[in-house]
Motif scaffolding. Structure first.
Motif, PDB file in Angstrom:
ATOM      1  N   GLN A  12       0.837  -1.203   0.000  1.00 44.98           N
ATOM      2  CA  GLN A  12       0.000   0.000   0.000  1.00 44.98           C
ATOM      3  C   GLN A  12       0.870   1.251   0.000  1.00 44.98           C
ATOM      4  O   GLN A  12       0.629   2.194  -0.755  1.00 44.98           O
ATOM      5  N   ILE A  13       1.876   1.255   0.848  1.00 46.25           N
ATOM      6  CA  ILE A  13       2.775   2.408   0.940  1.00 46.25           C
ATOM      7  C   ILE A  13       3.510   2.604  -0.388  1.00 46.25           C
ATOM      8  O   ILE A  13       3.585   3.711  -0.919  1.00 46.25           O
ATOM      9  N   LYS A  14       4.040   1.513  -0.929  1.00 48.07           N
ATOM     10  CA  LYS A  14       4.760   1.569  -2.193  1.00 48.07           C
ATOM     11  C   LYS A  14       3.825   2.015  -3.327  1.00 48.07           C
ATOM     12  O   LYS A  14       4.205   2.828  -4.175  1.00 48.07           O
ATOM     13  N   GLY A  15       2.596   1.522  -3.316  1.00 52.04           N
ATOM     14  CA  GLY A  15       1.627   1.901  -4.340  1.00 52.04           C
ATOM     15  C   GLY A  15       1.287   3.377  -4.279  1.00 52.04           C
ATOM     16  O   GLY A  15       1.184   4.045  -5.312  1.00 52.04           O
ATOM     17  N   GLU A  16       1.103   3.896  -3.067  1.00 54.68           N
ATOM     18  CA  GLU A  16       0.821   5.326  -2.916  1.00 54.68           C
ATOM     19  C   GLU A  16       1.969   6.168  -3.463  1.00 54.68           C
ATOM     20  O   GLU A  16       1.749   7.183  -4.126  1.00 54.68           O
ATOM     21  N   LYS A  18       4.167   5.298  -5.800  1.00 54.45           N
ATOM     22  CA  LYS A  18       4.192   5.206  -7.256  1.00 54.45           C
ATOM     23  C   LYS A  18       3.084   6.043  -7.875  1.00 54.45           C
ATOM     24  O   LYS A  18       3.286   6.672  -8.915  1.00 54.45           O
ATOM     25  N   GLU A  19       1.927   6.062  -7.225  1.00 52.68           N
ATOM     26  CA  GLU A  19       0.821   6.885  -7.711  1.00 52.68           C
ATOM     27  C   GLU A  19       1.205   8.360  -7.721  1.00 52.68           C
ATOM     28  O   GLU A  19       1.016   9.065  -8.701  1.00 52.68           O
ATOM     29  N   LYS A  20       1.749   8.828  -6.609  1.00 51.65           N
ATOM     30  CA  LYS A  20       2.125  10.237  -6.491  1.00 51.65           C
ATOM     31  C   LYS A  20       3.275  10.581  -7.432  1.00 51.65           C
ATOM     32  O   LYS A  20       3.275  11.624  -8.074  1.00 51.65           O
ATOM     33  N   TYR A  21       4.280   9.685  -7.537  1.00 50.16           N
ATOM     34  CA  TYR A  21       5.413   9.921  -8.424  1.00 50.16           C
ATOM     35  C   TYR A  21       4.938   9.976  -9.875  1.00 50.16           C
ATOM     36  O   TYR A  21       5.364  10.838 -10.638  1.00 50.16           O
ATOM     37  N   GLY A  22       4.050   9.067 -10.254  1.00 51.85           N
ATOM     38  CA  GLY A  22       3.520   9.068 -11.615  1.00 51.85           C
ATOM     39  C   GLY A  22       2.747  10.335 -11.911  1.00 51.85           C
ATOM     40  O   GLY A  22       2.799  10.871 -13.022  1.00 51.85           O
ATOM     41  N   SER A  23       2.038  10.841 -10.914  1.00 50.94           N
ATOM     42  CA  SER A  23       1.290  12.084 -11.076  1.00 50.94           C
ATOM     43  C   SER A  23       2.235  13.269 -11.251  1.00 50.94           C
ATOM     44  O   SER A  23       2.011  14.135 -12.101  1.00 50.94           O
ATOM     45  N   ILE A  24       3.290  13.292 -10.465  1.00 52.07           N
ATOM     46  CA  ILE A  24       4.263  14.392 -10.526  1.00 52.07           C
ATOM     47  C   ILE A  24       4.987  14.409 -11.874  1.00 52.07           C
ATOM     48  O   ILE A  24       5.183  15.458 -12.474  1.00 52.07           O
ATOM     49  N   THR A  29       1.463   5.457 -16.768  1.00 45.76           N
ATOM     50  CA  THR A  29       1.716   4.034 -16.525  1.00 45.76           C
ATOM     51  C   THR A  29       2.135   3.804 -15.084  1.00 45.76           C
ATOM     52  O   THR A  29       1.608   2.916 -14.412  1.00 45.76           O
ATOM     53  N   THR A  30       3.076   4.596 -14.591  1.00 36.95           N
ATOM     54  CA  THR A  30       3.530   4.470 -13.204  1.00 36.95           C
ATOM     55  C   THR A  30       2.392   4.773 -12.247  1.00 36.95           C
ATOM     56  O   THR A  30       2.223   4.090 -11.232  1.00 36.95           O
ATOM     57  N   GLU A  31       1.596   5.758 -12.579  1.00 40.36           N
ATOM     58  CA  GLU A  31       0.463   6.126 -11.730  1.00 40.36           C
ATOM     59  C   GLU A  31      -0.542   4.972 -11.646  1.00 40.36           C
ATOM     60  O   GLU A  31      -1.024   4.634 -10.562  1.00 40.36           O
ATOM     61  N   ALA A  32      -0.828   4.342 -12.771  1.00 35.87           N
ATOM     62  CA  ALA A  32      -1.765   3.219 -12.794  1.00 35.87           C
ATOM     63  C   ALA A  32      -1.195   2.011 -12.049  1.00 35.87           C
ATOM     64  O   ALA A  32      -1.913   1.323 -11.319  1.00 35.87           O
ATOM     65  N   GLU A  33       0.095   1.736 -12.233  1.00 33.93           N
ATOM     66  CA  GLU A  33       0.741   0.639 -11.502  1.00 33.93           C
ATOM     67  C   GLU A  33       0.660   0.878 -10.006  1.00 33.93           C
ATOM     68  O   GLU A  33       0.421  -0.057  -9.233  1.00 33.93           O
ATOM     69  N   GLY A  34       0.848   2.123  -9.608  1.00 34.57           N
ATOM     70  CA  GLY A  34       0.771   2.466  -8.190  1.00 34.57           C
ATOM     71  C   GLY A  34      -0.615   2.226  -7.629  1.00 34.57           C
ATOM     72  O   GLY A  34      -0.777   1.692  -6.530  1.00 34.57           O
ATOM     73  N   ALA A  35      -1.636   2.602  -8.394  1.00 35.63           N
ATOM     74  CA  ALA A  35      -3.015   2.394  -7.949  1.00 35.63           C
ATOM     75  C   ALA A  35      -3.314   0.900  -7.815  1.00 35.63           C
ATOM     76  O   ALA A  35      -3.956   0.460  -6.854  1.00 35.63           O
ATOM     77  N   PHE A  36      -2.810   0.111  -8.764  1.00 39.34           N
ATOM     78  CA  PHE A  36      -3.032  -1.330  -8.712  1.00 39.34           C
ATOM     79  C   PHE A  36      -2.290  -1.950  -7.531  1.00 39.34           C
ATOM     80  O   PHE A  36      -2.849  -2.780  -6.803  1.00 39.34           O
ATOM     81  N   ASP A  37      -1.037  -1.544  -7.322  1.00 41.47           N
ATOM     82  CA  ASP A  37      -0.263  -2.061  -6.189  1.00 41.47           C
ATOM     83  C   ASP A  37      -0.945  -1.719  -4.866  1.00 41.47           C
ATOM     84  O   ASP A  37      -0.972  -2.529  -3.942  1.00 41.47           O
ATOM     85  N   LYS A  38      -1.494  -0.522  -4.800  1.00 44.11           N
ATOM     86  CA  LYS A  38      -2.192  -0.101  -3.583  1.00 44.11           C
ATOM     87  C   LYS A  38      -3.426  -0.967  -3.351  1.00 44.11           C
ATOM     88  O   LYS A  38      -3.680  -1.416  -2.232  1.00 44.11           O
ATOM     89  N   LEU A  39      -4.185  -1.233  -4.404  1.00 43.65           N
ATOM     90  CA  LEU A  39      -5.365  -2.092  -4.296  1.00 43.65           C
ATOM     91  C   LEU A  39      -4.982  -3.489  -3.833  1.00 43.65           C
ATOM     92  O   LEU A  39      -5.583  -4.036  -2.904  1.00 43.65           O
TER      93      LEU A  39
END
Length: 61
Positions: A12-16, A18-24, A29-39
């Motif tokens: 969850q922490i790692k996914g969050e 990746k989500e934020k890094y992908g957004s920045i 792709t990184t943002e979507a991977e982060g959301a999936f990892d978080k889920l």
């Protein structure tokens, strides 16, 4: 707490991150991977299943 639950918390922490890094970086792709990892991490923490079992289950949705 079993090891899958602890791994889920970490995912969850790692996914969050990746989500934020992908957004920045505007990397969708990184943002979507982060959301999936978080889920996956949230499901893993709650139910104590392995990542592989969760991924297979999500694919059937």
């Amino acid at each position: 707490m079993n090891s899958d639950t602890a791994k889920g918390n970490w995912k969850q922490i790692k996914g969050e991150f990746k989500e934020k890094y992908g957004s920045i970086t505007n990397d969708k792709t990184t943002e979507a991977e982060g959301a999936f990892d978080k889920l996956v991490g949230e499901i893993q923490e709650k139910y104590g299943k392995t990542r592989e079992a969760i991924v297979e289950e999500v694919k059937t949705w």
